[in-house]
Design a protein around this motif. Structure first.
Motif, PDB file in Angstrom:
ATOM      1  N   SER A 260     -28.271 -14.537  14.246  1.00 39.31           N
ATOM      2  CA  SER A 260     -27.172 -13.599  14.014  1.00 39.31           C
ATOM      3  C   SER A 260     -26.821 -12.945  15.338  1.00 39.31           C
ATOM      4  CB  SER A 260     -27.566 -12.528  12.990  1.00 39.31           C
ATOM      5  OG  SER A 260     -26.562 -11.533  12.900  1.00 39.31           O
ATOM      6  N   ASP A 261     -25.533 -12.904  15.658  1.00 39.58           N
ATOM      7  CA  ASP A 261     -25.073 -12.350  16.931  1.00 39.58           C
ATOM      8  C   ASP A 261     -24.693 -10.876  16.813  1.00 39.58           C
ATOM      9  OD1 ASP A 261     -24.607 -12.843  19.675  1.00 39.58           O
ATOM     10  OD2 ASP A 261     -22.450 -12.848  19.325  1.00 39.58           O
ATOM     11  N   PHE A 262     -24.862 -10.312  15.629  1.00 40.60           N
ATOM     12  CA  PHE A 262     -24.518  -8.904  15.405  1.00 40.60           C
ATOM     13  C   PHE A 262     -25.439  -7.993  16.233  1.00 40.60           C
ATOM     14  CE2 PHE A 262     -25.168  -4.938  13.003  1.00 40.60           C
ATOM     15  CZ  PHE A 262     -23.856  -4.503  12.908  1.00 40.60           C
ATOM     16  N   PRO A 263     -24.926  -6.917  16.877  1.00 42.55           N
ATOM     17  CA  PRO A 263     -23.558  -6.389  16.765  1.00 42.55           C
ATOM     18  C   PRO A 263     -22.585  -6.901  17.808  1.00 42.55           C
ATOM     19  CG  PRO A 263     -24.928  -4.815  17.896  1.00 42.55           C
ATOM     20  CD  PRO A 263     -25.828  -5.965  17.553  1.00 42.55           C
ATOM     21  N   ARG A 264     -23.020  -7.816  18.696  1.00 43.60           N
ATOM     22  CA  ARG A 264     -22.118  -8.295  19.748  1.00 43.60           C
ATOM     23  C   ARG A 264     -20.895  -8.993  19.177  1.00 43.60           C
ATOM     24  NH1 ARG A 264     -24.568 -12.248  24.229  1.00 43.60           N
ATOM     25  NH2 ARG A 264     -24.737 -13.589  22.375  1.00 43.60           N
ATOM     26  N   SER A 265     -21.105  -9.766  18.126  1.00 44.57           N
ATOM     27  CA  SER A 265     -20.001 -10.393  17.404  1.00 44.57           C
ATOM     28  C   SER A 265     -20.416 -10.475  15.941  1.00 44.57           C
ATOM     29  CB  SER A 265     -19.688 -11.789  17.960  1.00 44.57           C
ATOM     30  OG  SER A 265     -20.678 -12.731  17.566  1.00 44.57           O
ATOM     31  N   ASP A 266     -19.600 -11.110  15.093  1.00 46.57           N
ATOM     32  CA  ASP A 266     -19.923 -11.169  13.663  1.00 46.57           C
ATOM     33  C   ASP A 266     -20.282 -12.582  13.222  1.00 46.57           C
ATOM     34  OD1 ASP A 266     -20.388  -9.672  11.398  1.00 46.57           O
ATOM     35  OD2 ASP A 266     -18.393 -10.009  10.569  1.00 46.57           O
ATOM     36  N   LYS A 267     -20.921 -13.341  14.116  1.00 47.30           N
ATOM     37  CA  LYS A 267     -21.314 -14.714  13.814  1.00 47.30           C
ATOM     38  C   LYS A 267     -22.759 -14.766  13.314  1.00 47.30           C
ATOM     39  CE  LYS A 267     -18.631 -16.522  17.776  1.00 47.30           C
ATOM     40  NZ  LYS A 267     -18.606 -15.337  18.646  1.00 47.30           N
ATOM     41  N   ALA A 268     -23.024 -15.659  12.361  1.00 48.12           N
ATOM     42  CA  ALA A 268     -24.386 -15.894  11.901  1.00 48.12           C
ATOM     43  C   ALA A 268     -24.427 -17.191  11.097  1.00 48.12           C
ATOM     44  CB  ALA A 268     -24.889 -14.732  11.034  1.00 48.12           C
ATOM     45  N   TRP A 269     -25.644 -17.737  10.972  1.00 48.18           N
ATOM     46  CA  TRP A 269     -25.809 -18.831  10.022  1.00 48.18           C
ATOM     47  C   TRP A 269     -27.171 -18.733   9.346  1.00 48.18           C
ATOM     48  CZ3 TRP A 269     -28.469 -23.729   9.703  1.00 48.18           C
ATOM     49  CH2 TRP A 269     -29.329 -24.027  10.768  1.00 48.18           C
ATOM     50  N   VAL A 270     -27.184 -19.201   8.110  1.00 47.01           N
ATOM     51  CA  VAL A 270     -28.351 -19.110   7.239  1.00 47.01           C
ATOM     52  C   VAL A 270     -28.811 -20.517   6.888  1.00 47.01           C
ATOM     53  CG1 VAL A 270     -29.176 -18.358   4.969  1.00 47.01           C
ATOM     54  CG2 VAL A 270     -27.605 -16.901   6.279  1.00 47.01           C
ATOM     55  N   THR A 271     -30.097 -20.781   7.016  1.00 51.42           N
ATOM     56  CA  THR A 271     -30.609 -22.084   6.598  1.00 51.42           C
ATOM     57  C   THR A 271     -30.867 -22.069   5.088  1.00 51.42           C
ATOM     58  OG1 THR A 271     -32.255 -23.793   7.051  1.00 51.42           O
ATOM     59  CG2 THR A 271     -33.057 -21.534   6.954  1.00 51.42           C
ATOM     60  N   VAL A 272     -30.673 -23.216   4.457  1.00 55.71           N
ATOM     61  CA  VAL A 272     -30.954 -23.382   3.028  1.00 55.71           C
ATOM     62  C   VAL A 272     -32.207 -24.241   2.899  1.00 55.71           C
ATOM     63  CG1 VAL A 272     -30.115 -24.394   0.874  1.00 55.71           C
ATOM     64  CG2 VAL A 272     -28.536 -23.128   2.347  1.00 55.71           C
ATOM     65  N   TYR A 273     -33.158 -23.763   2.130  1.00 54.33           N
ATOM     66  CA  TYR A 273     -34.438 -24.447   2.017  1.00 54.33           C
ATOM     67  C   TYR A 273     -34.286 -25.818   1.340  1.00 54.33           C
ATOM     68  CZ  TYR A 273     -36.551 -20.009   3.415  1.00 54.33           C
ATOM     69  OH  TYR A 273     -36.908 -18.882   4.111  1.00 54.33           O
ATOM     70  N   PRO A 274     -35.213 -26.755   1.647  1.00 52.46           N
ATOM     71  CA  PRO A 274     -35.064 -28.145   1.216  1.00 52.46           C
ATOM     72  C   PRO A 274     -34.892 -28.347  -0.283  1.00 52.46           C
ATOM     73  CG  PRO A 274     -36.790 -27.958   2.869  1.00 52.46           C
ATOM     74  CD  PRO A 274     -36.401 -26.561   2.504  1.00 52.46           C
ATOM     75  N   GLU A 275     -35.479 -27.469  -1.095  1.00 54.71           N
ATOM     76  CA  GLU A 275     -35.381 -27.681  -2.547  1.00 54.71           C
ATOM     77  C   GLU A 275     -34.000 -27.375  -3.111  1.00 54.71           C
ATOM     78  OE1 GLU A 275     -37.575 -23.654  -1.996  1.00 54.71           O
ATOM     79  OE2 GLU A 275     -37.351 -25.579  -0.955  1.00 54.71           O
ATOM     80  N   HIS A 276     -33.133 -26.839  -2.307  1.00 54.82           N
ATOM     81  CA  HIS A 276     -31.778 -26.525  -2.757  1.00 54.82           C
ATOM     82  C   HIS A 276     -30.786 -27.497  -2.122  1.00 54.82           C
ATOM     83  CE1 HIS A 276     -33.319 -22.827  -4.522  1.00 54.82           C
ATOM     84  NE2 HIS A 276     -33.920 -22.572  -3.375  1.00 54.82           N
ATOM     85  N   THR A 277     -29.615 -27.582  -2.740  1.00 55.47           N
ATOM     86  CA  THR A 277     -28.588 -28.491  -2.234  1.00 55.47           C
ATOM     87  C   THR A 277     -27.367 -27.688  -1.787  1.00 55.47           C
ATOM     88  OG1 THR A 277     -27.657 -28.790  -4.445  1.00 55.47           O
ATOM     89  CG2 THR A 277     -29.330 -30.365  -3.727  1.00 55.47           C
ATOM     90  N   ILE A 278     -26.538 -28.332  -0.967  1.00 58.73           N
ATOM     91  CA  ILE A 278     -25.279 -27.721  -0.542  1.00 58.73           C
ATOM     92  C   ILE A 278     -24.143 -28.667  -0.896  1.00 58.73           C
ATOM     93  CG2 ILE A 278     -26.337 -26.370   1.306  1.00 58.73           C
ATOM     94  CD1 ILE A 278     -25.286 -28.436   3.302  1.00 58.73           C
TER      95      ILE A 278
END
Length: 410
Positions: A260-278
Motif C-alpha cells: 500500500s502506497d498510502f499516504p503518498r498515493s492511494d494505490k494498493a493491492w491485496v493478494t487472494v489466498y489459493p483456496e479462493h478464486t477470482i
C-alpha cells in the motif's frame, strides 16, 4: 473522516469477486445492444439518456481514442485537448481544441474544432508547477494550504482550475504566486465540502471486504482482479489498509494487503489466498449481476463511467477532469494526491477501492475520495445534484505498472 464500527455480523455474499483482468494495449467500446440491461438502466437513470442518445454516445465513445490520437499527431505542439461534450438538446459531439490555426484538421468530419489560447502542454506545465510547489512545502514554515481543495487541467475551459473554499481566495493567490506558475492560465473556482477518503463506514449489508482497525471493523470495496506472476489478487485503494493487514469477505479470511502506497498515493493491492478464486467481473450491486472487464483503455473527459461499491451500488456519471491534484482528508491527516480522475458519479464511505469502469467494460480506476457535503450520518453524496458531485478515482494503469500487475479480463 472515516467512520468505524465495533459491530460485526455475517454478511450475505452477493458476489464472489469484483472485476476483471489481462492488460490490453487497446480495446474498443461495444454496441448498445451488447451492454447489460443493468448498465443501460443505470446510464439512463443517472445521465438522463434516451435509447437514441445512448446509441449516439456509444458511437462517439468508440471513435474517441482514435480521433484524439489523430488530433495529437496533426496539431503537434498546438494540441490543446479533446473531450466528449453533451449539448443542451442531449446530443453528443467530440471536441478538439488547438492553440494554433487548426488547418490540419479543418473540415474533418465527426469533430468540432475550437481555437483557444493555451496549448495542453502549457497547461500541463502550469499544473506541474503547482504540484511541485505543494509537495515542497515545509510544515510549520510554508504558508498553509488551508482552504485550497484541489487543482487540475480543465481542457474544456482551457485553464488550470484551483478549487478553494469560500473565503480562501488569499490562500489560493499565495499558492499560485509561490509556485511561479503562469497565473494567466489559472482560474479560481469555489467548491463546497472537502475531499474525504471513503474507507470505513458503519455496518451495512452488501458485498464488501472488511479489515480490522484496533478493536473495530472497517469496510471498503474490491477493485479489479489482477495477477502478479502466479499470485492472484485485486487492486484497491491504499487508504483502506497497510501491507500485511488481513481482509475478510462475507466473514471469510480471503487475503491480505501486499503493498500500500498510502499516504503518498492511494494505490494498493491485496493478494487472494489459493483456496479462493477470482473472476474478470465487476459486481452490479443493484441487480446481483456481473459486468465483464475487457481491458483498461483510459476514457477521455466527457466520457460516461460507472462505479460499483458496497455502499451506493452501481452509479454512473461522466469524467469531468483528468490528472487532478486534490487535498484529501484521511486518517493520516490532509494529504496531497496527484494524477487523480474526477467524475460526477456519486459515491460514499465504504465505496473506497471499488471499481470505476466504462459501459463497454474498460477498467478505469479505484474509488478514492468524494466531496461529502453534509455532516454525519450522511455517508455519501448521492443526495446532491450531479452538478455538485465530485468523486475521484485513482487510475488503474498506474497501479498495474507500480506493482508489476496484470489486469485479468474476460
Amino acid at each position: 473522516m472515516p467512520v468505524i464500527s465495533a459491530k460485526t455480523r455475517n454478511l450475505p455474499l452477493r458476489a464472489i469477486a469484483c472485476a476483471g483482468l489481462t492488460l490490453l494495449a487497446s480495446g474498443g467500446a461495444v454496441a448498445a445492444d451488447e451492454l447489460s440491461s443493468e448498465v443501460k438502466n443505470a446510464m439512463r437513470r443517472d445521465l438522463g439518456l434516451s435509447s437514441q442518445q445512448l446509441g449516439q454516445y456509444l458511437k462517439f465513445e468508440r471513435a474517441a481514442a482514435t480521433e484524439e490520437a489523430a488530433a495529437k499527431r496533426a496539431l503537434g505542439a498546438s494540441y490543446a485537448g479533446s473531450w466528449l461534450e453533451r449539448g443542451a438538446d442531449g446530443s453528443f459531439r467530440q471536441v478538439v481544441a488547438t492553440s494554433g490555426s487548426g488547418k490540419a484538421l479543418a473540415g474533418r468530419k465527426g469533430i468540432e474544432l475550437r481555437r483557444v489560447r493555451h496549448s495542453l502542454s502549457h497547461l500541463n506545465d502550469t499544473m506541474a508547477s503547482l504540484d511541485r510547489s505543494a509537495k515542497s512545502r515545509i510544515p510549520g514554515i510554508s504558508k498553509s494550504l488551508d482552504g485550497v481543495h484541489a487543482w487540475y487541467v480543465d481542457q474544456t475551459t482551457n485553464t488550470v482550475v484551483v478549487e478553494l473554499a469560500p473565503g480562501a481566495t488569499d490562500a489560493a493567490v499565495d499558492f499560485v504566486a509561490a509556485s511561479s506558475a503562469d497565473a494567466g492560465a489559472v482560474r479560481f473556482e469555489t467548491s463546497q465540502g472537502e475531499q474525504q477518503a471513503m474507507a470505513a463506514i458503519t455496518v451495512a449489508g452488501g458485498f464488501e471486504y472488511t479489515y480490522p482497525v484496533g478493536q473495530y471493523t472497517s469496510y471498503c470495496s474490491v477493485g479489479f482482479m489482477v495477477m502478479q506472476n502466479e499470485h492472484k489478487g485485486y487492486a484497491t485503494a491504499g487508504h483502506c489498509g497497510k501491507a500485511g493487514q488481513q481482509v475478510w469477505i462475507a466473514g471469510n479470511l480471503t487475503g491480505h494487503f501486499v503493498l500500500s502506497d498510502f499516504p503518498r498515493s492511494d494505490k494498493a493491492w491485496v493478494t487472494v489466498y489459493p483456496e479462493h478464486t477470482i473472476a474478470p467481473w465487476v459486481v452490479d450491486y443493484n441487480h446481483n449481476n456481473f459486468i465483464t472487464v475487457k481491458g483498461s483503455v483510459p476514457a477521455p473527459v466527457g466520457a460516461v463511467v460507472c462505479r460499483s461499491g458496497r455502499t451506493t451500488g452501481t452509479r454512473c456519471g461522466t469524467i469531468t477532469a483528468i490528472n487532478v491534484t486534490t487535498q484529501a482528508n484521511t486518517s493520516a491527516g490532509v494529504v496531497t494526491w496527484s494524477g487523480m480522475t474526477r467524475t460526477n458519479a456519486c459515491g460514499g464511505k465504504g465505496d473506497s477501492g471499488g471499481s470505476f469502469f466504462t459501459p463497454a467494460g474498460q477498467a478505469q480506476g479505484v474509488t478514492s475520495t468524494a466531496n461529502l457535503l453534509g455532516p454525519e450520518p450522511f455517508a455519501h453524496n448521492c443526495m446532491h445534484p450531479q452538478s455538485k458531485v465530485q468523486t475521484h478515482f485513482t487510475p488503474i494503469n498506474p497501479i498495474l505498472s507500480t506493482y508489476s500487475l496484470t489486469l485479468v479480463t474476460g
